[in-house]
Design an enzyme around this catalytic site. Structure first.
Site, PDB file in Angstrom:
ATOM      1  CG  ASP A   1      34.519  22.075   1.798  1.00  0.00           C
ATOM      2  OD1 ASP A   1      34.207  21.616   0.501  1.00  0.00           O
ATOM      3  OD2 ASP A   1      33.809  22.591   2.113  1.00  0.00           O
TER       4      ASP A   1
ATOM      5  CG  HIS B   1      26.383  18.482  -0.134  1.00  0.00           C
ATOM      6  ND1 HIS B   1      25.775  19.226   0.029  1.00  0.00           N
ATOM      7  CD2 HIS B   1      28.018  19.070  -0.451  1.00  0.00           C
ATOM      8  CE1 HIS B   1      26.209  20.964  -0.022  1.00  0.00           C
ATOM      9  NE2 HIS B   1      27.725  20.502  -0.634  1.00  0.00           N
TER      10      HIS B   1
END
Length: 441
Positions: free
Chosen positions: A244, A349
């Site tokens: 991330d 995403h």
């Protein structure tokens, strides 16, 4: 990292927290000069051997020091820290601009001392500000303390004429299930460190100095991977196991400052085209959007890995885009597989949040994970304390979140439970406290 404050000065004696500042800096130098600025990848060997009557040399992790003074506040471009506390305060009834200025002066003094690895004695050795001793024996451990002002702060201090447009309320999003008690606040403080006791020590000092002027509205505690826990420096993983932060803007990028930091009034014009002098206090600062995002981990973990990768648009093992390459390879958003379908799905995403799909909108994401036990329904109360930085939240966070809100494959596994938006002043020069240019103008 520009500018070195009083906290960076060498001291030849032992300073009361159990180590010599000269020894501390020498130890850090031996570990590699890069450790002082960027944090060390190693430092897991523990304390160096020493005589029983001699303080042990600190590891590189303990010795790493962030600077309090500078053009920007610390904790924005600082590498991710292992421990963090986010806390919002409301000024007490009757407190106004004078009390807020006194509080920011105390908070800045405490932050400067603790970030340098010295004890906090802002209230005197016997007063309410005496040091608790929680972090005795520890070094700075990359401690940063960052301060911001919420929209209501300007009402409470009579400074509504200097409230920036960037603090206009965020629009609602369909995934919001916001708890007002854990959102917003007059003042916001972000604390980060690579040692849990050092971070908690700073939290207690900040809370103590607020007594009589401001009370805690909400507090959230987070964590990241400890520096040196991996064989090589790498992008962090979140609680879903995904890498991330791959697409974060980099300080080396040519347009990094214009995306992340508020320009000076000479470069930022008001509606009339003239420089907006009312916002000079925010020059060199940024806007922080803070979101408590609960991850529905039980549902997520039922998905096979290949399905998780389709939801994200990246490989779970190394963060590489499904279109091929390594983690840092640009996504090929037009690449199709043998079946004619996009390799990176149209609702993935990574695709929807990419700058290419949002008119170049970008923000510097600097989150902490959190785990607060098990909720009433028996599922983990865990997720992300999302913190992102940008020069304008309505050009950074808002357009990206709007796009995600309309069809992100990850949205069914997330729940936004709290939200805050804060204007974070530029860094304090030597002799200044944070926010002085606003509160004493």
């Amino acid at each position: 990292m520009a500018g070195a404050g009083a906290g960076s000065q060498d001291r030849t004696g032992t300073d009361g927290v159990g180590f010599s500042r000269r020894r501390l800096l020498g130890s850090a130098g031996a570990a590699g000069a890069a450790g002082l600025v960027l944090g060390a990848a190693g430092g897991s060997a523990g304390y160096a051997a020493s005589r029983p009557d001699e303080p042990a040399a600190l590891t590189a992790i303990g010795a790493t020091e962030a600077m309090f003074h500078g053009k920007h506040q610390p904790g924005i471009t600082t590498p991710l820290q292992a421990r963090g506390h986010l806390v919002a305060f409301d000024l007490v009834p009757g407190a106004g601009r004078k009390e807020a200025a006194a509080l920011m002066r105390r908070w800045s003094a405490v932050a400067r001392e603790l970030m340098a690895g010295r004890p906090s004695t802002a209230g005197g050795t016997d007063g309410p500000g005496h040091d608790t001793g929680i972090a005795l024996d520890a070094g700075p451990s990359s401690l940063t303390v960052t301060f911001g002002f919420g929209r209501t702060f300007f009402d409470r201090t009579g400074l509504t004429g200097r409230r920036p447009a960037g603090l206009d309320p965020l629009p609602p999003f369909s995934s919001d299930q916001l708890d007002a008690r854990r959102s917003n606040g007059d003042l916001w403080v972000q604390i980060g460190a690579d040692d849990a006791l050092v971070a908690f020590h700073a939290l207690r000092a900040i809370q103590k100095e607020a007594m009589g002027a401001a009370g805690v509205r909400w507090q959230m505690n987070g964590f990241n991977r400890t520096p040196g826990a991996t064989g090589r420096p790498m992008t962090a993983r979140n609680l879903m196991g995904q890498i991330d932060g791959t697409g974060n803007p980099k300080p080396a990028d040519e347009d990094f400052d214009t995306r992340i930091f508020v320009p000076s009034p000479s470069r930022a014009s008001g509606a009339s085209g003239a420089p907006d002098a009312s916002q000079d206090w925010l020059a060199g600062g940024s806007y922080a959007v803070v979101r408590r995002i609960r991850m529905l981990l039980d549902d997520w973990e039922k998905l096979p890995v290949d399905r998780q990768e389709q939801v994200i648009g990246r490989r779970k093992s190394d963060g590489a885009p499904l279109s091929g390459g390594t983690e840092t390879t640009p996504m090929d958003l037009d690449k199709a597989g043998p079946d004619g379908r996009l390799v990176i799905p149209d609702n993935a995403h990574a695709r929807i949040s990419s700058p290419e799909k949002n008119g170049g909108a970008a923000m510097l994401r600097r989150p902490f994970s959190y785990h607060d036990g098990i909720s009433a329904d028996g599922t983990p109360d865990a997720g992300l304390l999302f913190v992102c930085w940008q020069a304008d939240p309505f050009r950074g966070f808002v357009p990206v979140q709007r796009k995600l809100d309309r069809g992100d494959a990850l949205s069914p596994f997330l729940r936004h439970e709290a939200s805050g938006l804060y204007a974070v002043p530029g860094g304090a020069a030597k002799g200044e406290y944070v926010g002085q240019r606003l509160l004493e103008s």
